[in-house]
Design an enzyme around this catalytic site. Structure first.
Site, short mmCIF file in Angstrom:
data_model
loop_
_atom_site.label_atom_id
_atom_site.label_comp_id
_atom_site.label_asym_id
_atom_site.label_seq_id
_atom_site.Cartn_x
_atom_site.Cartn_y
_atom_site.Cartn_z
N CYS A 2 0.88 -1.17 0.00
CA CYS A 2 0.00 0.00 0.00
C CYS A 2 0.91 1.22 0.00
O CYS A 2 2.09 1.12 0.29
CB CYS A 2 -0.85 0.04 1.26
SG CYS A 2 -1.93 -1.39 1.46
N ARG A 27 1.82 1.24 -5.88
CA ARG A 27 1.90 0.34 -4.73
C ARG A 27 0.58 -0.36 -4.42
O ARG A 27 0.53 -1.27 -3.60
CB ARG A 27 2.38 1.11 -3.49
CG ARG A 27 3.76 1.71 -3.66
CD ARG A 27 4.18 2.45 -2.42
NE ARG A 27 4.30 1.57 -1.27
CZ ARG A 27 5.39 0.88 -0.96
NH1 ARG A 27 6.46 0.99 -1.71
NH2 ARG A 27 5.43 0.11 0.10
N TRP A 76 -3.80 -1.88 -1.33
CA TRP A 76 -3.69 -3.16 -2.02
C TRP A 76 -4.17 -4.15 -0.97
O TRP A 76 -3.45 -4.48 -0.03
CB TRP A 76 -2.23 -3.39 -2.39
CG TRP A 76 -1.92 -4.66 -3.10
CD1 TRP A 76 -1.79 -5.89 -2.54
CD2 TRP A 76 -1.65 -4.82 -4.48
NE1 TRP A 76 -1.45 -6.80 -3.50
CE2 TRP A 76 -1.36 -6.18 -4.69
CE3 TRP A 76 -1.63 -3.94 -5.56
CZ2 TRP A 76 -1.05 -6.67 -5.95
CZ3 TRP A 76 -1.31 -4.45 -6.80
CH2 TRP A 76 -1.03 -5.80 -6.99
N ASN A 102 0.66 0.46 5.97
CA ASN A 102 1.09 -0.41 4.89
C ASN A 102 1.67 -1.66 5.55
O ASN A 102 2.52 -1.55 6.42
CB ASN A 102 2.18 0.32 4.08
CG ASN A 102 2.91 -0.61 3.12
OD1 ASN A 102 2.34 -1.56 2.60
ND2 ASN A 102 4.18 -0.33 2.91
N GLY A 103 1.21 -2.83 5.16
CA GLY A 103 1.77 -4.05 5.74
C GLY A 103 0.71 -4.85 6.47
O GLY A 103 -0.48 -4.72 6.18
N GLU A 483 15.05 -20.18 -15.13
CA GLU A 483 14.65 -18.80 -14.94
C GLU A 483 15.83 -17.85 -15.23
O GLU A 483 15.66 -16.82 -15.88
CB GLU A 483 14.12 -18.61 -13.51
CG GLU A 483 13.71 -17.19 -13.13
CD GLU A 483 12.67 -16.56 -14.04
OE1 GLU A 483 12.07 -17.27 -14.88
OE2 GLU A 483 12.47 -15.34 -13.95
N LYS A 487 15.91 -15.00 -18.11
CA LYS A 487 16.18 -13.59 -17.83
C LYS A 487 17.27 -13.06 -18.75
O LYS A 487 17.14 -11.99 -19.32
CB LYS A 487 16.63 -13.38 -16.38
CG LYS A 487 15.59 -13.45 -15.29
CD LYS A 487 14.58 -12.35 -15.28
CE LYS A 487 13.40 -12.70 -16.14
NZ LYS A 487 12.26 -13.30 -15.54
N GLU A 490 16.08 -12.76 -22.36
CA GLU A 490 15.08 -11.70 -22.51
C GLU A 490 15.69 -10.30 -22.56
O GLU A 490 15.29 -9.48 -23.36
CB GLU A 490 14.15 -11.70 -21.28
CG GLU A 490 12.99 -12.62 -21.35
CD GLU A 490 12.14 -12.48 -20.10
OE1 GLU A 490 10.95 -12.22 -20.26
OE2 GLU A 490 12.66 -12.61 -18.97
N HIS A 506 24.36 -35.90 -22.61
CA HIS A 506 23.51 -36.47 -23.67
C HIS A 506 23.33 -35.48 -24.82
O HIS A 506 22.41 -35.61 -25.60
CB HIS A 506 22.16 -36.88 -23.08
CG HIS A 506 22.31 -37.90 -21.99
ND1 HIS A 506 22.63 -39.21 -22.24
CD2 HIS A 506 22.25 -37.78 -20.65
CE1 HIS A 506 22.73 -39.87 -21.10
NE2 HIS A 506 22.50 -39.01 -20.11
N LYS A 605 4.32 -7.13 -21.31
CA LYS A 605 4.19 -7.52 -19.91
C LYS A 605 3.07 -8.55 -19.74
O LYS A 605 3.17 -9.45 -18.93
CB LYS A 605 3.92 -6.27 -19.06
CG LYS A 605 3.93 -6.53 -17.56
CD LYS A 605 5.33 -6.80 -17.04
CE LYS A 605 5.34 -7.28 -15.60
NZ LYS A 605 6.56 -8.02 -15.26
C1 F6R Z 1 9.46 -13.36 -18.13
C2 F6R Z 1 8.04 -13.06 -18.04
C3 F6R Z 1 7.10 -13.95 -18.76
C4 F6R Z 1 5.84 -14.21 -17.93
C5 F6R Z 1 4.81 -14.98 -18.74
C6 F6R Z 1 3.59 -15.32 -17.91
O1 F6R Z 1 10.24 -12.40 -17.48
O2 F6R Z 1 7.65 -12.12 -17.41
O3 F6R Z 1 7.70 -15.16 -19.12
O4 F6R Z 1 6.21 -14.90 -16.79
O5 F6R Z 1 4.42 -14.21 -19.84
O6 F6R Z 1 2.98 -14.18 -17.43
P1 F6R Z 1 1.93 -14.26 -16.26
O7 F6R Z 1 2.66 -14.67 -15.04
O8 F6R Z 1 1.38 -12.85 -16.14
O9 F6R Z 1 0.90 -15.25 -16.65
#
Ligand code: F6R
Length: 610
Positions: A2, A27, A76, A102-103, A483, A487, A490, A506, A605
């Site tokens: 929040c 937030r 939130w 907040n919290g 992961e 990263k 990406e 393999h 996103k």
């Molecule tokens: C990688 C990334 C994407 C999301 C994927 C799923 O950094 O952000 O791989 O993880 O598009 O997105 P959500 O979690 O919103 O379903």
């Protein structure tokens, strides 16, 4: 998360508070409110929805909400639904003490019972309201002392600001693990969750540290410890421009969000860890169902899929239930066999990813129960599921997911522990140990990020021109490699591959030569010896090893050329640490190559198309 803001000084504060909230809206934005001291009493306005709704509600007060001492909040939701009553500020029975928080206050139910027995009347379902009643109970003309006494009764993790009609020129803030900063102006002062909230008014700031209380007046501030002793605090000058301010002083949102990971985990765990187990009563899937569950199937995409993989290992290890894992876009077209005793968990940060939603709907159509793990209230995933477990990472702006990943992993741990508890598969002392380790994680994550930032930057600069990175890990190290490799590709566009280390011979071993950096996740685990053999095999081919190891594990350092150490708590929890150096490595390499890490090419996103 929040956002909170407070102002005390000579000016009409309503618009200053609204502007502060606008800067803090990232937030949380499910409801908001303001309270202002006016002529010996306090007026308050709340609205459900984003700040536009609050702006309209304030306009309808026809100027009655005016005064020069006030507090504001953008919410939130954690405890209590999204309603006007649950929006902050909250007040005591007399309506004279108002607070924004907040919290999470963990011992709120026991405090509420005590306060109610003493005659307090509650008007919301929130944990935060107890703070207003508690301060009121202790108030004897000195708001600072009342806040200090109240603070000593509270457990949890929070930051709050209190204000009273009977002490109109002071705001009192307190901080326990959630952010709080003071802004010192000319004859006026601010207090807020983050500096951008008041940066257009003053650049002179004082940081409130953990476990501190601060009294803010138009003439400045006074810091005290919970035992009442005085504390010194310097005033710093902030030289951020507008853009930097939005990023909280960090160069990019991605770096800011990497630093917010301790908070994201703390918020996700808050109120859900009991003495010796987890408390997940409100997820909408009954204990009866979970006790009888035949199989857990986890579906997700991208980073969320990797969080699910960590969850699979935790569920199998702790709760001894069969777990299946699939990429949502595969699951939905593979004609899966499901039954009424299956639980399908859909993990989606945004709660809007088309493939994950389709997989969840299909599972429901076929009779399975569906649990959504998401960061966004009101998202489609929350409507397409039988139950929801919210991560509470706050808004993530960087396209590459960082803080939402650790929040998802923390949520998976909570769920796995709950399942273990229901199935009686963990000895009570083991469970207690895991709960304690989880409780310590936010603090350790905060330390880790600070400690490894510089060493990781050095490693990144060394390898920034490499044309390919291989990532190797076993068991819980594998999802972290997946992961980390995601990263890096990406944000830096460098080709990467992530493999189960046992699979290396393999095929992928053919990729290795004396120019190849190989990132190995080699934290403590029952398969560490195997991992060390794989590292030796990599070195024997002339390739170079950058390892992530548990603190004090000299064995890894004997084999690897560059080692980043992470805290050595329970081995199954170490992915939450191990991912951080890999995020930083990706970040630093992309920055060293001059790339825009917040908006990598071709990505979005939220992926609402299949
Ligand atoms: C990688 C990334 C994407 C999301 C994927 C799923 O950094 O952000 O791989 O993880 O598009 O997105 P959500 O979690 O919103 O379903």
């Amino acid at each position: 998360m929040c956002g909170i803001i407070g102002y005390v000084g000579p000016r009409e504060c309503r618009d200053l508070l609204m502007e502060g909230l606008r800067r803090l809206e990232y937030r949380g934005y499910d409801s908001a409110g303001l309270s202002v001291v006016r002529k010996g009493s306090v007026g308050s306005v709340h609205a459900v929805g984003n700040l536009e709704q609050l702006r309209n509600a304030v306009a309808q007060t026809n100027g009655h909400l005016s005064g020069s001492t006030g507090i504001g909040h953008t919410r939130w939701a954690t405890h209590g639904r999204v309603t006007e009553e649950n929006a902050h500020p909250h007040w005591d029975t007399s309506g004279r003490v108002h607070i924004v928080l907040n919290g999470i206050v963990e011992n709120w139910t026991e405090l509420r019972d005590r306060l109610v027995a003493n005659g307090a009347e509650f008007t919301s379902e929130t944990d935060a309201e107890v703070v207003a009643h508690l301060i009121s109970e202790y108030f004897d003309g000195d708001l600072v002392e009342a806040v200090r006494l109240a603070y000593n009764d509270l457990r949890g993790h929070y930051a709050f600001v209190a204000m009273s009609a009977d002490a109109p020129s002071v705001l009192v803030g307190a901080r326990k693990e959630c952010p709080l900063v003071v802004g010192i102006g000319e004859g006026e002062s601010f207090i807020a969750s983050a500096i951008p909230a008041f940066l257009s008014e003053t650049r002179r700031v004082q940081l409130v540290h953990d476990g501190e209380i601060v009294a803010v007046t138009p003439d400045g501030s006074r810091f005290i410890a919970p035992d009442g002793s005085a504390l010194e605090r310097a005033v710093d000058e902030v030289d951020w421009d507008e853009e930097e301010a939005e990023k909280g002083g960090y160069e990019t949102f991605m770096l800011k969000e990497i630093h917010e990971q301790a908070d994201a985990v703390a918020e996700t765990l808050a109120g859900r860890l009991g003495e010796d187990g987890v408390e997940l009563e409100d997820i909408g899937i009954s204990d009866e169902f979970l006790k009888d569950v035949r199989r857990v199937i986890i579906v997700a995409c991208g980073t969320s899929y990797h969080a699910g993989l960590v969850g699979r290992y935790a569920i199998e290890w702790w709760a001894r239930r069969p777990v299946e894992m699939d990429i949502a876009s595969e699951f939905r077209y593979r004609n899966p066999v499901l039954s009424e005793r299956d639980l399908v968990i859909g993990i989606s940060q945004s709660g809007e990813t088309a493939d994950t939603l389709a997989a969840m709907r299909l599972a429901r159509e076929r009779g399975a129960k569906v649990l959504a793990i998401t960061n966004i209230m009101g998202s489609q995933a929350t409507r397409d599921a039988d139950g929801v477990l919210f991560t509470r990472a706050g808004l993530e702006i960087g396209v590459a997911a960082t803080k939402t990943f650790v929040a998802q992993v923390a949520a998976m741990y909570l769920f796995a522990l709950k399942l273990a508890e229901l199935h009686g598969t963990l000895e009570p002392e083991v469970r207690r140990g895991l709960v304690e380790d989880l409780r310590s994680m936010p603090h350790l994550i905060a330390q880790l990020v600070d400690e490894i930032e510089e060493p990781t930057r050095r490693i990144a600069r060394h390898w920034k021109d490499s044309e390919f990175f291989l990532y190797l890990g076993r068991h819980i190290g594998l999802p972290i490699c997946l992961e980390g490799a995601l990263k890096l590709k990406e944000v830096s566009y460098i080709p990467t591959d992530a493999y189960a280390a046992g699979e290396m011979k393999h095929g992928p071993i053919a990729l290795l030569d004396e120019n190849t950096p190989v990132v190995c996740v080699a934290t403590d685990s029952p398969v560490l010896d195997k991992m060390l053999s794989n590292i030796a095999e990599v070195r024997a081919r002339g390739a170079h090893v950058i390892a992530v190891a548990s603190e004090g594990s000299g064995r890894v350092a004997e084999h690897a050329e560059q080692v980043v150490e992470v805290p050595a708590i329970d081995w199954l929890l170490q992915p939450l640490f191990a991912v951080i150096p890999l995020q930083l490595l990706a970040y630093e390499i992309a920055c060293a190559r001059g790339l825009n890490v917040d908006q990598p090419r071709n990505l979005a996103k939220t992926v609402t198309v299949e």
